[in-house]
Design a protein around this motif. Sequence first.
Motif, short mmCIF file in Angstrom:
data_model
loop_
_atom_site.label_atom_id
_atom_site.label_comp_id
_atom_site.label_asym_id
_atom_site.label_seq_id
_atom_site.Cartn_x
_atom_site.Cartn_y
_atom_site.Cartn_z
N GLN A 15 -35.63 -16.53 -9.77
CA GLN A 15 -36.11 -15.94 -11.02
C GLN A 15 -35.07 -15.00 -11.62
N TYR A 60 -41.22 -10.38 -7.58
CA TYR A 60 -40.77 -11.68 -8.10
C TYR A 60 -39.32 -11.96 -7.74
N GLY A 66 -45.22 -12.23 -1.66
CA GLY A 66 -45.33 -11.11 -2.58
C GLY A 66 -46.51 -11.23 -3.51
N MET A 67 -46.93 -10.09 -4.02
CA MET A 67 -48.01 -10.07 -5.00
C MET A 67 -47.76 -8.98 -6.04
N HIS A 68 -47.75 -9.40 -7.28
CA HIS A 68 -47.66 -8.47 -8.42
C HIS A 68 -49.09 -8.25 -8.87
N SER A 69 -49.65 -7.10 -8.57
CA SER A 69 -51.10 -6.97 -8.75
C SER A 69 -51.46 -6.19 -10.01
N ILE A 70 -52.38 -5.27 -9.91
CA ILE A 70 -52.83 -4.52 -11.09
C ILE A 70 -52.50 -3.05 -10.93
N ALA B 334 -60.13 -5.94 -11.03
CA ALA B 334 -59.58 -6.57 -9.83
C ALA B 334 -60.16 -7.97 -9.63
N LEU B 337 -58.20 -10.27 -11.55
CA LEU B 337 -56.93 -10.55 -10.85
C LEU B 337 -57.15 -11.63 -9.80
N LEU B 341 -55.31 -15.06 -9.39
CA LEU B 341 -54.56 -15.41 -8.19
C LEU B 341 -55.10 -16.69 -7.56
N VAL B 477 -47.32 -14.36 -5.96
CA VAL B 477 -48.43 -14.55 -6.90
C VAL B 477 -48.58 -13.26 -7.70
N GLY B 478 -49.38 -13.31 -8.74
CA GLY B 478 -49.52 -12.09 -9.53
C GLY B 478 -50.40 -12.29 -10.73
N GLY B 479 -50.66 -11.19 -11.42
CA GLY B 479 -51.56 -11.21 -12.56
C GLY B 479 -50.96 -11.81 -13.82
N LEU B 480 -49.64 -11.85 -13.91
CA LEU B 480 -49.02 -12.48 -15.08
C LEU B 480 -49.31 -13.98 -15.05
N LYS B 482 -49.12 -17.79 -14.81
CA LYS B 482 -48.20 -18.57 -13.99
C LYS B 482 -48.01 -19.96 -14.59
N VAL B 489 -43.61 -17.04 -13.35
CA VAL B 489 -44.16 -16.35 -14.52
C VAL B 489 -43.83 -17.17 -15.76
#
Lengths: 342, 625
Positions: A15, A60, A66-70, B334, B337, B341, B477-480, B482, B489
């Motif tokens: 990335q 990322y 990994g986790m990009h959370s809130i 959450a 989220l 996810l 993984v993440g909230g943006l 995918k 992202v």
Amino acid sequence: MTSVDYTRADFQTDQEVRWCPGCGDYTILASVQMFLAGLGRPREEFVFVSGIGCAARFPYYVNTYGMHSIHGRAPAIASGIATTRPDLSTWVITGDGDALSIGGNHLIHALRRNVNLKIILFNNQIYGLTKGQYSPTSEVGKTTKSTPFGSVDYPFNPVSLALGAEATFVARTLDMDRNHTQEMLQKAYEHQGAAFIEIYQNCNVFNDKAFIQLTGKEERTHNRIDLQHGKPIVFDGGAKAVVMRNGEAEIVDSSSVDPGAILVHDETRPDPSIAFALSRLSHGPYGPTPLGVFRNVERPTYDLEVNKQVDAAKERLGSGDLNKLIRSHGTWTVDANSNGSA
Amino acid sequence: MADEIATADPTSTPTEELEKLVIRFAGDSGDGMQLAGSRFTDASALFGNDLATLPSFPAEIRAPAGTLPGVSSFQVQIADFDILTAGDAPDCLVAMNPAALMKNLKDLRQGGTLIINTDTFEERNLAKAGYESNPLDEDSDLLKGYRVIKVPMDELTKEAVKGSGVSGRNVLRSKNFFALGLMAWLFHRPTEPTLEWVDKKFAKLPEVAEANKSAFQAGYTFGVATEATKNTFAVKPAALRDGTYTNVNGNTALAWGLIAAARKADLPLFYGTYPITPASDVLHELSRHKNFGVRTFQAEDEIAGVGTTIGAAFAGNLAVTGSSGPGIALKSEAISLAFMLELPMIVINVQRGGPSTGLPTKPEQSDLLFSLYGRHGEAPLPVLAIPSPSAAFEMAIEAARVAIKYMTPVILLSDNYVANGSEPWLLPDVDSIPEIEVEFATKPNGPDGSFLPYMRNIDTFARPWAVPGTPGLEHRVGGLEKESISGNVSYDPANHQLMTDTRAWKVANIANDIPPLEVDGDEDAEILVLGWGSTFGSVRAAARRARNDGVKVATANLRYLHPMPRNVDEVLRSYDKILIPELNTGQLLKLIRAEFLIDAVGLNKVAGEPFKVTEISEKIMEMVK
């Protein structure tokens, strides 16, 4: 334990890294990747969890789980991982807004519980991703987009906060100093339990040179107090020293005190009071400021204690039996042939 | 000595056989009425009656003694046939003080039996309850039309527990057992289960055990000796289906169901939560069963409760969070989220009266639309609802199955009536409960050994579950948003459209994997009564009553609110009239009208109590008139 030969590239992802050119985050990312490669532990053992903010993009760019959370919740999410999977090395990447504003509650509780998490706080003393509002570590009087007349909001000292929450490992370092950063990461990794590292991180777009007193060639020689375990605390080429007076840490001219009166740094002291006193030497990076490990003590870790209870229960009661469980409140049997109940 | 009472002979008083009986214990919240009620219930369960309970207690732990807000009550219906609710009007009311009488007398049916602790009817308590004159006075009309048994319970309890070693203020704490003993005599309840329970419960406090047993005995013998009533009552065991039964409440059955689900999926169970009424008992129950590999996490707040659950789901657990309305509101961000996810987890909402703190100890079904739509962005989740206390077990397993198979959070709705109400449960053969298949990703699924976290299963559209620690599958993984397949992202407009549609489609497709809506009742019914969740029992009982009055009625209970079973449209269109009773202001009604363009009729109540059967049956009669 098998060791794996890694280079920094093994911890890079495909990335494109998207921080502003010149951001301190690049340096921290490189330090972390080099540190991880140096450990020689398998990549799949690591999990990086972040919240929201510039720093939070970090996972990322690191080739681990990994986790990009809130916003603000990374310590809670990471606690769920670390508690159920003590075999993993779980890291939290956060910023001053993420950790100290919206996520303040999770931060102090993760530290108090001593969950085996490594929490790295990128402190740039500004909100970058939302384009330049003051943060809970910005100095009083700071003029920003949301404080055109100067901020009247009194800031946190993150190290004091972590010590107040009785964190078992607390350290501070600088984005630009890769060696020192990696040394702190290594110590945090080796620590059993919650580790908290504040990294002073320059935001060259919204808060440039916030740490100039510690990074400027001239300034840093006067202001950088390197805490070293077992050594007297002296700085400015030996000209200045730290002593304890009336329960407070104080900076004095070395020549004005008996060398025996100079405080010898002991990061393993069970009581956090002196570590706290050291954290009060500066309320921000505006003059002489301690860097290094403030505290590094042992205390039972939450994750291991939780799993110990599970193991002990299995040992004592055997692995649970569903049939017994649903009959544990007493039963009765209906059998039409025997005409009624028994 | 106390153990001998089982042999006391109640037969000197004539016995009247009843088919069913509704009893309510009412007293101050310190009087131990919940305990008395649940002991009466357990004795009846072990005796073989069918039963259903309705506990009711104040939100305060101890409201000022003797006041109306401090009244706590426990209602149980027992029967010799399969009953469906805790009953509308008690046949017998135990009133331990004036406030309990004041608050509950209006519910007692005319001619019902009233057992009063006369010792508490003094001036101060009468005033606190709002009585201007003493209803026990000879010239009072207040108790006319009831069969009144006046008992000086305080005095008799004091007398009974002398010599037990219990003294001072603790003496009167046994008076609930006195009342229970008297009720055991009056209603021919077996005494052994209660005595055994006391011995077990107070094993470490032998003097308390002795006092309670003595008080229980004194209550029983008071009945025998004084022939307190002209006759006693008996309810024969119910002709329930063959099998082994236990008496269980909804929170316990839910906790056991989660444990069973984890077993069936061969996953460790994680429960991340924050204490809140009426969901806390799920935490309490789960925390006792660590030997099943259960880890409970009492978090610093509701958000951390769901946060740790998301982490545990990512890490490969059967991850569950539980709360009630206000807590679910805090978890909302959450949960979105978790939806993004696409991780499997269960979100339990034990609903209570709202909004805000509302009525924390009372049932309501007012979070249905919130469960369906209370998230930011397009985030449709599966929503399941538990119809009765014992069904919580199978619904917990079903929620886990759906969550894991489709890699999605699932909302599981309970409410305070299901959670704290209890009923006999025909124990399932746990070995025959199907396993829940878990397929962790173990190998790269992309070109050149790459791992594609959003490469979906072609049937379920679930993405792979690759847990940390698995070599070669490192991914983020993440909230943006995918990118489809790669999981990178992506801000691409077409991709966001695709992913939004795919997530919604994945959940909608679950409709093909759930049982059809079952209809119970008359083939040629002129009216369908449609419910969801805890109105199950009252709806069915109301239909029975209407049937007795010659009306052809069908009923159905929706366990799947999203997606709904495929046959719902067809079912609804088979009836001229549709009645939807709900403990809210018409949320399913709104949904049915919006989704199916069917003009159903609502019966709505938000009074902090379940429907009375008559409320629904009268509405049915009104509609078919």
